[in-house]
Design a protein around this motif. Sequence first.
Motif, PDB file in Angstrom:
ATOM      1  N   THR A  65       0.834  -1.196   0.000  1.00 37.05           N
ATOM      2  CA  THR A  65       0.000   0.000   0.000  1.00 37.05           C
ATOM      3  C   THR A  65       0.871   1.248   0.000  1.00 37.05           C
ATOM      4  OG1 THR A  65      -1.635  -1.213   1.309  1.00 37.05           O
ATOM      5  CG2 THR A  65      -1.883   1.178   1.175  1.00 37.05           C
ATOM      6  N   ASP A  66       0.608   2.172  -0.934  1.00 37.83           N
ATOM      7  CA  ASP A  66       1.401   3.406  -0.967  1.00 37.83           C
ATOM      8  C   ASP A  66       0.868   4.405   0.057  1.00 37.83           C
ATOM      9  OD1 ASP A  66      -0.791   4.763  -2.071  1.00 37.83           O
ATOM     10  OD2 ASP A  66      -0.036   4.644  -4.125  1.00 37.83           O
ATOM     11  N   ASP A  67       1.506   5.573   0.140  1.00 38.32           N
ATOM     12  CA  ASP A  67       1.160   6.545   1.175  1.00 38.32           C
ATOM     13  C   ASP A  67      -0.221   7.162   0.981  1.00 38.32           C
ATOM     14  OD1 ASP A  67       3.543   6.131   2.483  1.00 38.32           O
ATOM     15  OD2 ASP A  67       4.563   7.849   1.575  1.00 38.32           O
ATOM     16  N   GLU A  68      -0.783   7.021  -0.216  1.00 38.97           N
ATOM     17  CA  GLU A  68      -2.116   7.545  -0.483  1.00 38.97           C
ATOM     18  C   GLU A  68      -3.196   6.490  -0.254  1.00 38.97           C
ATOM     19  OE1 GLU A  68       0.536   8.427  -2.762  1.00 38.97           O
ATOM     20  OE2 GLU A  68       0.580  10.125  -1.369  1.00 38.97           O
ATOM     21  N   GLY A  69      -2.770   5.313   0.176  1.00 36.27           N
ATOM     22  CA  GLY A  69      -3.729   4.250   0.438  1.00 36.27           C
ATOM     23  C   GLY A  69      -4.067   3.401  -0.769  1.00 36.27           C
ATOM     24  N   GLY A 134      12.089   7.613  -5.466  1.00 35.52           N
ATOM     25  CA  GLY A 134      10.887   8.423  -5.341  1.00 35.52           C
ATOM     26  C   GLY A 134       9.896   7.911  -4.328  1.00 35.52           C
ATOM     27  N   LYS A 135      10.191   6.792  -3.668  1.00 32.05           N
ATOM     28  CA  LYS A 135       9.287   6.233  -2.662  1.00 32.05           C
ATOM     29  C   LYS A 135       9.713   6.711  -1.279  1.00 32.05           C
ATOM     30  CE  LYS A 135       7.330   3.350  -5.724  1.00 32.05           C
ATOM     31  NZ  LYS A 135       8.230   3.490  -6.875  1.00 32.05           N
ATOM     32  N   SER A 136       8.732   6.876  -0.407  1.00 33.32           N
ATOM     33  CA  SER A 136       9.044   7.257   0.970  1.00 33.32           C
ATOM     34  C   SER A 136       9.611   6.054   1.717  1.00 33.32           C
ATOM     35  CB  SER A 136       7.774   7.740   1.675  1.00 33.32           C
ATOM     36  OG  SER A 136       6.875   6.651   1.881  1.00 33.32           O
ATOM     37  N   ASP A 137      10.229   6.317   2.862  1.00 31.99           N
ATOM     38  CA  ASP A 137      10.738   5.226   3.685  1.00 31.99           C
ATOM     39  C   ASP A 137       9.607   4.278   4.082  1.00 31.99           C
ATOM     40  OD1 ASP A 137      13.274   6.250   3.517  1.00 31.99           O
ATOM     41  OD2 ASP A 137      13.331   7.049   5.556  1.00 31.99           O
ATOM     42  N   MET A 141       9.405   0.357   3.244  1.00 30.32           N
ATOM     43  CA  MET A 141       9.266  -0.617   4.332  1.00 30.32           C
ATOM     44  C   MET A 141       8.087  -1.561   4.075  1.00 30.32           C
ATOM     45  SD  MET A 141       8.609  -0.061   8.424  1.00 30.32           S
ATOM     46  CE  MET A 141       6.924   0.493   8.164  1.00 30.32           C
ATOM     47  N   ARG A 142       6.953  -1.014   3.662  1.00 26.37           N
ATOM     48  CA  ARG A 142       5.779  -1.865   3.431  1.00 26.37           C
ATOM     49  C   ARG A 142       6.028  -2.833   2.281  1.00 26.37           C
ATOM     50  NH1 ARG A 142       3.031   3.017   4.940  1.00 26.37           N
ATOM     51  NH2 ARG A 142       2.833   3.685   2.767  1.00 26.37           N
ATOM     52  N   PHE A 143       6.715  -2.357   1.238  1.00 26.83           N
ATOM     53  CA  PHE A 143       7.033  -3.261   0.134  1.00 26.83           C
ATOM     54  C   PHE A 143       7.971  -4.368   0.605  1.00 26.83           C
ATOM     55  CE2 PHE A 143       9.974  -4.810  -3.009  1.00 26.83           C
ATOM     56  CZ  PHE A 143       9.096  -5.314  -3.965  1.00 26.83           C
ATOM     57  N   CYS A 144       9.045  -4.003   1.307  1.00 27.74           N
ATOM     58  CA  CYS A 144      10.030  -4.991   1.757  1.00 27.74           C
ATOM     59  C   CYS A 144       9.398  -6.030   2.680  1.00 27.74           C
ATOM     60  CB  CYS A 144      11.189  -4.295   2.473  1.00 27.74           C
ATOM     61  SG  CYS A 144      12.295  -3.375   1.377  1.00 27.74           S
ATOM     62  N   GLN A 145       8.494  -5.582   3.545  1.00 28.69           N
ATOM     63  CA  GLN A 145       7.846  -6.522   4.445  1.00 28.69           C
ATOM     64  C   GLN A 145       6.979  -7.516   3.674  1.00 28.69           C
ATOM     65  OE1 GLN A 145       5.923  -3.838   7.194  1.00 28.69           O
ATOM     66  NE2 GLN A 145       7.697  -3.810   8.580  1.00 28.69           N
ATOM     67  N   LYS A 277      29.624  10.874  -2.747  1.00 28.82           N
ATOM     68  CA  LYS A 277      29.053  10.076  -1.652  1.00 28.82           C
ATOM     69  C   LYS A 277      27.859  10.783  -1.016  1.00 28.82           C
ATOM     70  CE  LYS A 277      32.944   7.445   0.269  1.00 28.82           C
ATOM     71  NZ  LYS A 277      33.692   7.208   1.512  1.00 28.82           N
ATOM     72  N   GLU A 278      28.019  12.065  -0.726  1.00 31.07           N
ATOM     73  CA  GLU A 278      26.943  12.803  -0.070  1.00 31.07           C
ATOM     74  C   GLU A 278      25.703  12.873  -0.959  1.00 31.07           C
ATOM     75  OE1 GLU A 278      26.181  17.338   1.488  1.00 31.07           O
ATOM     76  OE2 GLU A 278      28.027  16.325   2.124  1.00 31.07           O
ATOM     77  N   ILE A 279      25.931  13.121  -2.258  1.00 29.31           N
ATOM     78  CA  ILE A 279      24.811  13.218  -3.196  1.00 29.31           C
ATOM     79  C   ILE A 279      24.052  11.902  -3.281  1.00 29.31           C
ATOM     80  CG2 ILE A 279      24.222  13.499  -5.647  1.00 29.31           C
ATOM     81  CD1 ILE A 279      26.697  15.411  -5.791  1.00 29.31           C
ATOM     82  N   LYS A 280      24.795  10.807  -3.390  1.00 25.47           N
ATOM     83  CA  LYS A 280      24.168   9.521  -3.660  1.00 25.47           C
ATOM     84  C   LYS A 280      23.752   8.747  -2.413  1.00 25.47           C
ATOM     85  CE  LYS A 280      24.157   9.658  -8.095  1.00 25.47           C
ATOM     86  NZ  LYS A 280      22.894   9.531  -8.869  1.00 25.47           N
ATOM     87  N   GLU A 281      24.550   8.835  -1.362  1.00 26.22           N
ATOM     88  CA  GLU A 281      24.272   8.026  -0.181  1.00 26.22           C
ATOM     89  C   GLU A 281      23.402   8.733   0.844  1.00 26.22           C
ATOM     90  OE1 GLU A 281      28.356   5.300  -0.266  1.00 26.22           O
ATOM     91  OE2 GLU A 281      28.116   6.823   1.287  1.00 26.22           O
ATOM     92  N   ILE A 282      23.428  10.056   0.859  1.00 32.17           N
ATOM     93  CA  ILE A 282      22.654  10.808   1.850  1.00 32.17           C
ATOM     94  C   ILE A 282      21.457  11.506   1.206  1.00 32.17           C
ATOM     95  CG2 ILE A 282      22.728  12.677   3.554  1.00 32.17           C
ATOM     96  CD1 ILE A 282      25.713  12.011   3.936  1.00 32.17           C
ATOM     97  N   LYS A 283      21.726  12.273   0.163  1.00 33.44           N
ATOM     98  CA  LYS A 283      20.657  13.035  -0.490  1.00 33.44           C
ATOM     99  C   LYS A 283      19.839  12.192  -1.469  1.00 33.44           C
ATOM    100  CE  LYS A 283      23.067  17.508  -0.372  1.00 33.44           C
ATOM    101  NZ  LYS A 283      23.593  18.622  -1.214  1.00 33.44           N
ATOM    102  N   ARG A 284      20.434  11.058  -1.933  1.00 36.97           N
ATOM    103  CA  ARG A 284      19.822  10.249  -2.997  1.00 36.97           C
ATOM    104  C   ARG A 284      19.493  11.127  -4.207  1.00 36.97           C
ATOM    105  NH1 ARG A 284      18.536   5.236  -0.789  1.00 36.97           N
ATOM    106  NH2 ARG A 284      18.438   5.198   1.493  1.00 36.97           N
ATOM    107  N   GLY A 285      20.469  11.965  -4.553  1.00 36.47           N
ATOM    108  CA  GLY A 285      20.279  12.939  -5.620  1.00 36.47           C
ATOM    109  C   GLY A 285      20.855  12.503  -6.950  1.00 36.47           C
ATOM    110  N   ARG A 286      21.037  13.469  -7.864  1.00 34.69           N
ATOM    111  CA  ARG A 286      21.521  13.204  -9.205  1.00 34.69           C
ATOM    112  C   ARG A 286      22.942  13.739  -9.340  1.00 34.69           C
ATOM    113  NH1 ARG A 286      19.368   9.367 -10.866  1.00 34.69           N
ATOM    114  NH2 ARG A 286      19.368   9.892 -13.095  1.00 34.69           N
ATOM    115  N   ILE A 287      23.688  13.158 -10.259  1.00 29.62           N
ATOM    116  CA  ILE A 287      25.118  13.439 -10.362  1.00 29.62           C
ATOM    117  C   ILE A 287      25.405  14.894 -10.733  1.00 29.62           C
ATOM    118  CG2 ILE A 287      25.398  12.823 -12.812  1.00 29.62           C
ATOM    119  CD1 ILE A 287      27.777  11.759  -9.947  1.00 29.62           C
ATOM    120  N   PHE A 288      24.488  15.564 -11.467  1.00 31.82           N
ATOM    121  CA  PHE A 288      24.749  16.949 -11.861  1.00 31.82           C
ATOM    122  C   PHE A 288      24.786  17.889 -10.660  1.00 31.82           C
ATOM    123  CE2 PHE A 288      20.155  16.191 -12.627  1.00 31.82           C
ATOM    124  CZ  PHE A 288      19.614  17.075 -11.702  1.00 31.82           C
ATOM    125  N   GLU A 289      24.269  17.440  -9.501  1.00 30.77           N
ATOM    126  CA  GLU A 289      24.325  18.259  -8.296  1.00 30.77           C
ATOM    127  C   GLU A 289      25.761  18.449  -7.803  1.00 30.77           C
ATOM    128  OE1 GLU A 289      21.551  16.854  -5.290  1.00 30.77           O
ATOM    129  OE2 GLU A 289      20.237  16.093  -6.873  1.00 30.77           O
TER     130      GLU A 289
END
Length: 448
Positions: A65-69, A134-137, A141-145, A277-289
């Motif tokens: 179930t996604d965050d919108e139900g 693009g998915k929330s934590d 979690m719900r998918f992994c479970q 590392k910060e872009i990808k491991e913490i921010k989960r951002g894109r390389i152009f950042e």
Amino acid sequence: MSYVTDVLEDLKKKNADQPEFIQAATEILESLKPVFEKHPEYQKTGLLERYVEPERIVIFRVPWTDDEGNIRVNRGYRVQFNSAIGPYKGGLRFHKSVNLSIIKFLGFEQILKNSLTGMNIGGGKGGSDFDPKGKSDAEVMRFCQSFMTELYNYIGPDTDVPAGDIGVGSREVGFLFGQYNRIAHEHHCVLTGSGLEYGGSLVRTEATGYGLVYITEEALKQRGDNFEGKKVVVSGSGNVAIYAAEKAIMLGATVIAMSDSSGYIYDENGIQVPFVKEIKEIKRGRIFEYLDYFSKEDLTAKFVEGSAHIWDLPCDIALPCATQNEIDKDSAEKLVDHGVKYVTEGANMPCTLEATQIIQKNGLVYLPGKAANAGGVATSALEMAQRSSRLCWSFEEVDSRLKNIMVNIYNSIDAAAKEYGYENDYVIGSNIAGFIKVANAMMAQGIV
């Protein structure tokens, strides 16, 4: 036709809708022809017919179930390919491209990769077409479970021990392990890549990237060379790419480019990996950042759209760490034209068959992924050993063991290539060295 050719043709007919699996099988089986000429006893037991068929394939639905139900449904996979030398071992990949063909190709390669480590682990692979981006934590979690609730029925510490892969990092492994523990009521080592707080190993995060550089370092050493002063291009910016770049820089190289699906960053003076590392491991951002970390006065890097064009850049060592088939015929020809001397695969099957042929034909040192990126699964096996004995080795001890394993892999594939008359052909050397151990185990265990 030869026995191997007959088996391969039959495999193509049965799996005509699985191009990635057929590509991997073709490359591997073609290189095994001299083995079957030298060991005719293998043919009598139908060994190759059994080897190319997975022992078990599990496909299941994963409702969540996604965050919108809204109710979402993905497809889950686990291919348990070969357990002749030990419990199945191989990662879980969460990516929208995942299908049965890709999981089978990865599992098929994993048999040889795991064998090459010298450890007693069989080959398997799994995953889902779920995309964590693009998915929330809470959604992850719900998918992994939900995914683990079904996968639980088929895995265990002495049966099948998955790990992470693309889209499955420490967050996903934590959620998956938590659900397994909840169902089993036992704290087993059933997923590697776990957090240090609940049994994980030091160096596991760095292992695939570091191992990639260690085996390349050994190839350089055997030719009287080293990383010092070399220009290195690393495709990708995920876990493997980041730590391959980090270790290459530690050894004196300059990493001039890294990429993601949006494009690549290039800096002749060298990429600063901590920012990536910060872009990808913490921010989960894109390389152009990456460009945002510099003032206009200090900015020497540039971003170029189109990640495939990263192979237009001249360098000494190419480390493809992004995804399968990223280096095609045109890219391989550019590598040759630019005088690249070493191509070492951090991703699984990043070179097409045609690209591989061009690279080898022109005398580049080419170390295939089944050997070169085995550091991850090797360290996973070290994690299994630590957890079963309730120990935690130091970073230096695990790193030393990892380096020894990668050096041993290089020596074994080099020896196999020479023994069968294919000196410096590490594709054939890897396939033969990995296959012989599994084949002998299968022979000893009868027709199963």
